[in-house]
Scaffold this motif. Structure first.
Motif, PDB file in Angstrom:
ATOM      1  N   MET A   1       0.829  -1.213   0.000  1.00  0.00           N
ATOM      2  CA  MET A   1       0.000   0.000   0.000  1.00  0.00           C
ATOM      3  C   MET A   1       0.863   1.262   0.000  1.00  0.00           C
ATOM      4  O   MET A   1       0.517   2.270  -0.613  1.00  0.00           O
ATOM      5  CB  MET A   1      -0.929  -0.009   1.220  1.00  0.00           C
TER       6      MET A   1
ATOM      7  N   SER B   1       2.028   1.637  -3.620  1.00  0.00           N
ATOM      8  CA  SER B   1       1.032   1.843  -4.680  1.00  0.00           C
ATOM      9  C   SER B   1      -0.234   2.511  -4.162  1.00  0.00           C
ATOM     10  O   SER B   1      -0.906   1.987  -3.267  1.00  0.00           O
ATOM     11  CB  SER B   1       0.687   0.475  -5.303  1.00  0.00           C
ATOM     12  N   ARG B   2      -0.542   3.647  -4.738  1.00  0.00           N
ATOM     13  CA  ARG B   2      -1.764   4.357  -4.354  1.00  0.00           C
ATOM     14  C   ARG B   2      -3.004   3.537  -4.734  1.00  0.00           C
ATOM     15  O   ARG B   2      -4.001   3.521  -4.036  1.00  0.00           O
ATOM     16  CB  ARG B   2      -1.799   5.715  -5.060  1.00  0.00           C
ATOM     17  N   ARG B   3      -2.878   2.828  -5.850  1.00  0.00           N
ATOM     18  CA  ARG B   3      -4.016   2.022  -6.312  1.00  0.00           C
ATOM     19  C   ARG B   3      -4.333   0.926  -5.301  1.00  0.00           C
ATOM     20  O   ARG B   3      -5.501   0.713  -4.962  1.00  0.00           O
ATOM     21  CB  ARG B   3      -3.667   1.419  -7.681  1.00  0.00           C
ATOM     22  N   LEU B   4      -3.283   0.250  -4.817  1.00  0.00           N
ATOM     23  CA  LEU B   4      -3.513  -0.804  -3.818  1.00  0.00           C
ATOM     24  C   LEU B   4      -4.060  -0.203  -2.518  1.00  0.00           C
ATOM     25  O   LEU B   4      -4.870  -0.826  -1.834  1.00  0.00           O
ATOM     26  CB  LEU B   4      -2.209  -1.563  -3.539  1.00  0.00           C
ATOM     27  N   THR B   5      -3.618   1.001  -2.193  1.00  0.00           N
ATOM     28  CA  THR B   5      -4.153   1.676  -1.003  1.00  0.00           C
ATOM     29  C   THR B   5      -5.651   1.880  -1.162  1.00  0.00           C
ATOM     30  O   THR B   5      -6.431   1.603  -0.243  1.00  0.00           O
ATOM     31  CB  THR B   5      -3.467   3.049  -0.812  1.00  0.00           C
ATOM     32  N   ASN B   6      -6.048   2.351  -2.354  1.00  0.00           N
ATOM     33  CA  ASN B   6      -7.475   2.586  -2.593  1.00  0.00           C
ATOM     34  C   ASN B   6      -8.285   1.303  -2.489  1.00  0.00           C
ATOM     35  O   ASN B   6      -9.437   1.310  -2.060  1.00  0.00           O
ATOM     36  CB  ASN B   6      -7.677   3.205  -3.984  1.00  0.00           C
ATOM     37  N   ILE B   7      -7.674   0.187  -2.883  1.00  0.00           N
ATOM     38  CA  ILE B   7      -8.402  -1.095  -2.838  1.00  0.00           C
ATOM     39  C   ILE B   7      -8.514  -1.613  -1.402  1.00  0.00           C
ATOM     40  O   ILE B   7      -9.589  -1.987  -0.942  1.00  0.00           O
ATOM     41  CB  ILE B   7      -7.690  -2.149  -3.730  1.00  0.00           C
TER      42      ILE B   7
END
Lengths: 297, 275
Positions: free
Chosen positions: A103, A106-112
């Protein structure tokens, strides 16, 4: 000869004085000793004036504690609880750290993952107990699941925060040296040491939390463990047993905390506050460099 | 091109002079555009032409935001150019990142030491990354620390060292790699004047003795004129507005005029008599 003897005696005195000073530093503060003594005296007085099921004598509790550690059957309960706590915490630590680092990168994984972790952390432990009982039949799986659900988010958030707090300048510096095994070297020399203090803090916080959760789970549905024994002692109104089993848990937590503190002392000795004096530029040895021949003027 | 930039007064170096075949570093018509989070395009470099000969120390001076750091990071290979070519020993530092291993090293502003490593381990970091055996890298790191006056402080952590000492460890880390090219990013600007002067002198002596090529980025005109064989003055958006050779100034008054000229070029002020 007498001078030599006097010298040796003086030296012996000095060594002895240093030993005494070192020992004195290791002793707990006087106030603490006094406070504990006062507590024990109050306990003795109250215990003498009340029924045993309200507050038993210190001696009864002491002998029960000794019994817990010496009796093979009871020791098994104690060890089982410790095992459950450590298994849950280690699982959460490994999964949570990996998740937090991912997380952090990666911002994307944080959002998920962030909503799931936030919801997980918001659910009360008791609700997780109910969910675990309904979802799983095996007691061990229930407790393990419960531990992971309650402590995972703490590790993940701490790893994420610690990773994000790594100064970009340090990463750039490392990258400028062109590591041979780029990711592995960066992880080993930058990421891991940088997140270590945060992860040790997460361990300290989750240790207390995990201990309470396992106790609740064992109290609710286990047939072995400290929580189960506490339930039995409570059913028979054996207050000495309740205090003794609780003390065994406290001892366990204190031991683990000491281990963590030891790791901290060893691994984090690079941090200011290690009582080592800073060196000022003025105290340096004169430089051996020649005067700068190209100095303007 | 103004008279000043053609350099009658200040003995400049033409761009062609640095474009000899033995150039260690070369920027050719380099443009770099960054796109910010809100989609704004920021031109950091615009038609940068610059080269550094082997064994030369080039000082780059300019105001904040003029593109010095972008040029520096391009040289390091931390990112690529939007257009144009950047070469270090004929290789693209971004594309041929691996090939330039151990050939470029940096002395950063504040030493940039890893706080969890001792002076010795910090100095050996680059060697460790190159896979040098522990005994060997420790020996080299200790040797450089000793040369920089840090004997006896090998096991100290950065927090136990003064600013000057930390910078020395940073220099030791750089020289331990035995690179061809040494880049300096405001390397002494965080130190007090006396320490900076002393350390700068020692650093330059090492660079010359070891025959290294250097690129020294600074915002201080005085430092640029002290350090550089040649001084390139940057102006936003990232291009060389003029170049000077401090050694050509034979007297204090000439140097003083040069100082003023550099200041004027940096500020974008045309000097009297310029075209």
């Amino acid at each position: 000869m007498s001078k030599l003897a006097t010298g040796l005696a003086r030296r012996g005195d000095e060594v002895w004085r240093q030993r005494v000073q070192r020992s004195a530093r290791r002793l707990p503060p006087v106030e603490m000793v006094v406070a504990i003594c006062v507590g024990l005296i109050v306990w003795t007085i109250v215990a003498a004036r009340t029924e045993d099921y309200i507050l038993p004598p210190i001696t009864d509790v002491g002998s029960r504690i000794v019994e817990l550690f010496t009796d093979a059957d009871q020791r098994w309960d104690w060890l089982m609880t410790m095992f459950r706590i450590m298994l849950g915490l280690i699982t959460s630590f490994v999964v949570g750290t990996a998740l937090g680092l991912a997380m952090g990168r990666s911002r994307r994984l944080t959002n998920i993952f962030m909503p799931y972790l936030q919801i997980t952390q918001g659910i009360p432990s008791l609700s997780w107990v109910m969910i675990a009982i309904i979802w799983f039949q095996t007691v061990e799986v229930r407790i393990w699941f419960l531990m992971v659900m309650v402590t995972l988010a703490g590790f993940a958030f701490q790893a994420q925060d610690s990773y994000r707090a790594i100064p970009a300048e340090l990463k750039d510096m490392a990258k400028s040296l062109r590591p041979r095994r780029d990711r592995l070297d960066m992880f080993r020399t930058i990421t891991l040491p940088a997140i270590l203090p945060g992860m040790l803090t997460a361990w300290k916080v989750n240790l207390g939390l995990g201990t309470r959760v396992v106790l609740i789970a064992e109290f609710a549905g286990a047939t072995i463990g400290v929580g189960y024994q506490l339930r039995l002692e409570q059913q028979f109104f054996r207050m000495d047993g309740v205090i003794a089993w609780t003390a065994s848990l406290v001892i366990f937590v204190l031991i683990i905390q000491q281990v963590i503190a030891m790791i901290e002392r060893r691994m984090l000795r690079y941090r200011p506050g290690a009582h080592m004096p800073q060196v000022s530029e003025a105290t340096q040895e004169p430089l051996t460099a020649q005067p700068d021949a190209r100095q303007v003027g | 091109m103004t008279d000043l930039m053609q350099g009658r007064e200040v003995a400049p170096v033409s761009h062609d002079a640095g474009r000899s075949d033995d150039a260690a570093v070369r920027f050719e018509d380099v443009h770099k555009v960054f796109v910010t989070g809100d989609g704004t395009r920021v031109r950091a470099l615009e038609g940068l032409n610059l080269s550094v000969a082997r064994g030369e120390m080039l000082a780059i001076v300019g105001q904040t935001g003029c593109g010095k750091s972008t040029a520096f990071n391009l040289l390091l290979g931390l990112f690529g150019a939007t257009s144009g070519t950047v070469t270090v020993h004929g290789m693209d530092p971004h594309r041929d990142f691996e090939a330039l291993k151990g050939r470029i090293a940096v002395v950063f502003q504040d030493g940039r030491l890893l706080p969890w490593r001792t002076a010795e381990d910090n100095a050996a970091l680059g060697l460790e990354y190159q896979g040098v055996r522990k005994a060997e890298r420790t020996r080299i790191a200790r040797e450089w620390l000793a040369r920089l006056g840090l004997e006896g402080r090998e096991k100290a952590y950065p927090f136990e060292l003064s600013g000057g000492m930390r910078q020395r460890v940073g220099i030791a880390r750089c020289f331990a790699l035995n690179p061809d090219i040494i880049l300096c990013d405001e390397s002494f600007s965080a130190l007090d004047e006396l320490t900076a002067e002393r350390l700068r002198g020692e650093f330059l002596r090492l660079v010359k003795n070891e025959g290294k090529t250097g690129v020294f980025i600074t915002h201080s005109i005085e430092e640029a004129l002290t350090v550089g064989d040649r001084v390139a003055v940057f102006r936003a958006p990232g291009h060389v507005a003029a170049e000077f050779t401090p050694e050509a100034a034979l007297s204090e008054s000439e140097l003083s005029r040069m100082r003023k000229s550099v200041r004027d070029v940096m500020a974008g002020v045309e000097s009297p008599g310029s075209a």
